[in-house]
Design a protein around this motif. Structure first.
Motif, short mmCIF file in Angstrom:
data_model
loop_
_atom_site.label_atom_id
_atom_site.label_comp_id
_atom_site.label_asym_id
_atom_site.label_seq_id
_atom_site.Cartn_x
_atom_site.Cartn_y
_atom_site.Cartn_z
N MET A 1 0.77 -1.29 0.14
CA MET A 1 0.04 0.05 -0.10
C MET A 1 1.05 1.35 0.04
O MET A 1 1.72 1.23 0.90
CB MET A 1 -0.86 -0.02 1.17
N PRO A 2 0.51 2.24 -0.84
CA PRO A 2 1.48 3.26 -0.87
C PRO A 2 1.36 4.10 0.37
O PRO A 2 0.22 4.28 1.09
CB PRO A 2 0.52 4.35 -2.04
N ALA A 3 2.31 4.73 0.90
CA ALA A 3 2.49 5.45 2.25
C ALA A 3 2.35 6.84 1.94
O ALA A 3 1.84 7.62 2.91
CB ALA A 3 3.83 5.33 2.95
N ALA A 4 2.71 7.24 0.78
CA ALA A 4 2.42 8.65 0.60
C ALA A 4 1.91 9.15 -0.83
O ALA A 4 2.23 8.18 -1.71
CB ALA A 4 3.64 9.41 0.77
N LYS A 5 1.63 10.02 -1.13
CA LYS A 5 0.94 10.48 -2.56
C LYS A 5 2.31 10.21 -3.62
O LYS A 5 1.80 9.53 -4.52
CB LYS A 5 0.52 11.77 -2.82
N ALA A 6 3.26 10.59 -3.51
CA ALA A 6 4.61 10.13 -4.08
C ALA A 6 4.60 8.84 -4.58
O ALA A 6 5.05 8.37 -5.62
CB ALA A 6 5.75 10.88 -3.62
N VAL A 35 -7.06 2.27 -8.01
CA VAL A 35 -5.77 1.69 -7.88
C VAL A 35 -5.59 1.34 -6.20
O VAL A 35 -6.78 1.54 -5.59
CB VAL A 35 -4.65 2.52 -8.32
N ALA A 36 -4.42 1.05 -5.92
CA ALA A 36 -4.16 0.79 -4.37
C ALA A 36 -4.68 1.82 -3.33
O ALA A 36 -4.76 2.96 -3.63
CB ALA A 36 -2.81 0.64 -4.23
N ASP A 37 -4.96 1.58 -2.29
CA ASP A 37 -5.32 2.30 -1.12
C ASP A 37 -6.24 3.14 -1.34
O ASP A 37 -6.39 4.34 -0.43
CB ASP A 37 -3.94 3.05 -0.76
#
Length: 84
Positions: A1-6, A35-37
């Motif tokens: 899961m992405p932790a930040a927008k970047a 997409v993810a998260d």
């Protein structure tokens, strides 16, 4: 899961399910993929460039569209001319 927008910009989109408006021109349209998260990806079919929106950003964008926030400010005469 992405932790930040970047981190969204590092996602592999090869398996993304892109959606577009029915009847839109496949060579020149906007396509959306969830997409993810809970994030959303938006791309232009002609360029392939992708923008990513966090869940909160996408919800704000959709609500703005529903509220007419992005409608041009035109008076009634201009509106009638555009409709002809």
């Amino acid at each position: 899961m992405p932790a930040a927008k970047a981190d969204l910009y590092t996602l592999d989109l090869r398996e993304a399910r892109w959606m577009a408006a029915p009847g839109s021109d496949p060579a020149d349209r906007l396509e959306v993929a969830h997409v993810a998260d809970g994030a959303t990806a938006l791309r232009h079919s002609a360029t392939g460039k992708v923008l990513f929106f966090t869940s909160a950003e996408w919800i704000a964008f959709v609500r703005g569209c529903q509220d007419g926030e992005f409608e041009p400010d035109i008076d009634e005469a201009e509106h009638q001319a555009v409709r002809r």
